[in-house]
Design an enzyme around this catalytic site. Structure first.
Site, short mmCIF file in Angstrom:
data_model
loop_
_atom_site.label_atom_id
_atom_site.label_comp_id
_atom_site.label_asym_id
_atom_site.label_seq_id
_atom_site.Cartn_x
_atom_site.Cartn_y
_atom_site.Cartn_z
N ASN A 1 -16.36 6.23 -4.82
CA ASN A 1 -16.45 5.23 -5.89
C ASN A 1 -17.06 3.91 -5.41
O ASN A 1 -17.96 3.37 -6.05
CB ASN A 1 -15.04 5.03 -6.47
CG ASN A 1 -14.97 3.83 -7.38
OD1 ASN A 1 -14.71 2.72 -6.95
ND2 ASN A 1 -15.23 4.03 -8.66
N LYS B 1 0.86 -1.19 0.00
CA LYS B 1 0.00 0.00 0.00
C LYS B 1 0.88 1.22 0.00
O LYS B 1 2.02 1.18 0.47
CB LYS B 1 -0.88 0.02 1.27
CG LYS B 1 -2.12 0.87 1.11
CD LYS B 1 -3.19 0.10 0.39
CE LYS B 1 -4.48 0.86 0.26
NZ LYS B 1 -5.57 -0.05 -0.13
N1 GLU Z 1 -7.24 0.12 -3.52
C1 GLU Z 1 -8.00 -1.06 -3.76
C2 GLU Z 1 -8.05 -1.92 -2.52
O1 GLU Z 1 -7.89 -1.47 -1.41
C3 GLU Z 1 -7.51 -1.81 -4.99
C4 GLU Z 1 -6.09 -2.24 -4.96
C5 GLU Z 1 -5.55 -2.75 -6.29
O2 GLU Z 1 -6.29 -2.81 -7.25
O3 GLU Z 1 -4.37 -3.05 -6.32
O4 GLU Z 1 -8.36 -3.08 -2.58
#
Ligand code: GLU
Length: 428
Positions: free
Chosen positions: A222, A107
């Site tokens: 979203n 992340k």
């Molecule tokens: N940000 C999204 C999540 O927390 C998608 C992460 C991604 O597609 O790598 O799952």
């Protein structure tokens, strides 16, 4: 971090420790998995539109990559902390494992508030973030994606900067790209739709028809917007949404007992999911405090905003009517609140299973990019539904068989898979 304040990383570690104990994991595996493999923190100097230079703090945390390249979004948020990013990176590892895609967890984030930044300034932050990390991310190493307050446009700027640095076209660097620029159809809808595929399966187990249910949703970004759209298609009625108001710096709940009209509300919402108060009033929405979403007399609660929202303080306000909580956000429920929900016997679909639709579609985007052949939207969404449904069934089957809470069952599957990959590689 203030002493006693909510710390998402501690929460992620508590959740992990409980399951490590249940799985009787050896000490080496525990030590490896309860801490990220790699962490990067750095400064991003940015030339602002007014000629000044502002320095932003950026992060990337790679929690684990035993099952494949690390994968996870980037958040732009004024309250971002390294511990939040650590927790979110760990949850990404479990998320990819529970839906059984060949990716690890990571992340990233930048401490900033896009509400107060021009698009040009945001572009410079994106490019600066990539410049700091170009050697440590990559299609086979660590693949970013959108998250809170970042979009397909941000992803494209990041990709462009990376390609300038490497001198090659490398669309596999990043997912959530715009359609037509290597993005997948359905990626925008994927997380919200995935939430509702999971909710649909949970309702089947509870023997409740979706068209006979009502829901209250926290968030209107979203994830929430697309979750509401699909839930409406299944005949469900959302009676309120709660969202952040930038002007007053607090949240409000917008309620219509007859059911909110998603198109009408989206029409008066900014790109961060903030609803225009005056326009909502004119459209007949009732105005309640931000926390009111949790105490509504509905069948389903969908927290789809941020972490730390259902807490020891407000969990008692959940109505007796609530039968299901579908966690669209990452980490919305604190361990204290989770205990109460478990004891009350409310069916809960945990965050890293419920909101795995986004990363699952990111994986499809990688597959399509590699083939350089792009599927129709129906095909993407069909595959997404299949993947989410089978992950849900695997978790609920285990929960039934071993009499486990859904969150624990999901953790048993994920941690088991990641621990096995570490073992197979000879790491532990
Ligand atoms: N940000 C999204 C999540 O927390 C998608 C992460 C991604 O597609 O790598 O799952």
């Amino acid at each position: 971090m203030v002493k006693g304040a909510f710390n998402p990383f501690e929460m992620a570690q508590i959740q992990f420790d409980n399951i490590a104990e249940k799985l009787d994991l050896d000490q080496g595996t525990r030590e490896l998995l309860r801490t990220p493999l790699r962490e990067y923190t750095f400064s991003i100097p940015v030339h602002m539109d007014d000629g000044s230079v502002k320095v932003f703090r950026g992060f990337r945390v790679q929690h684990n990559d035993a099952r494949g390249p690390a994968k996870g979004g980037i958040r732009f948020h004024p309250q971002e902390t390294i511990d939040t990013v650590r927790a979110l990176s760990m949850w990404m590892t479990w998320k990819c494992a529970v839906v059984d895609i060949p990716l690890g967890g990571s992340k990233g984030g930048v401490i900033c508030d896009p509400h107060n930044l021009s698009m040009r300034e945001q572009e410079r932050i994106c490019r600066g973030w990539v410049r700091q990390l170009a050697k440590d991310i990559g299609p086979n190493r660590d693949v970013p994606a959108p998250d809170v307050m970042t979009s397909a446009q941000h992803m494209l700027w990041m990709l462009d900067e990376y390609e300038v640095i490497t001198g090659e076209k490398r669309p596999g660097l990043i997912t959530g790209k715009p359609v037509g620029m290597g993005g997948s159809l359905g990626r925008t809808e994927a997380t919200g739709y995935g939430v509702i595929y999971t909710v649909r399966e949970a309702l089947k187990q509870l023997e409740i028809r979706p068209d006979q249910t009502t829901a209250s949703v926290q968030g209107f970004g979203n994830v929430a917007q697309y979750a509401i759209r699909l839930y409406n298609q299944f005949g469900g009625k959302v009676i309120c949404v709660s969202c952040w108001d930038q002007e007053d710096q607090k949240a409000y709940t917008f309620k219509k007992e007859a059911g909110i009209d998603i198109d009408e509300l989206v029409g008066i919402t900014d790109r961060f999911g903030g609803i225009d108060k005056d326009k909502a009033k004119n459209l007949g929405y009732e105005f309640l405090p931000g926390e009111a979403w949790i105490e509504q007399n509905v069948d389903i609660l969908i927290p789809a905003a941020m972490e730390n929202q259902i807490t020891g303080e407000n969990v008692g306000k959940i109505s007796k009517k609530v039968k299901l909580i579908g966690e669209g956000a990452n980490g919305p429920t604190t361990p204290e609140a989770d205990k109460v929900i478990r004891e009350r016997g409310i069916f809960l679909t945990p965050d890293f299973l419920t909101n795995a639709g986004g990363v699952t579609c990111s994986y499809f985007e990688q597959v399509q990019s590699n083939m350089n052949y792009f599927w129709e939207k129906d095909e993407v969404l069909g595959k997404l539904d299949t993947k989410m449904t089978s992950a849900f069934i695997a978790v609920s089957d285990l929960a039934k068989k071993q009499n486990l809470y859904m969150r624990d069952a999901a953790y048993v599957i994920s941690i088991g898979r990641v621990a096995q990959a570490c073992k197979d590689r000879g790491w532990v």
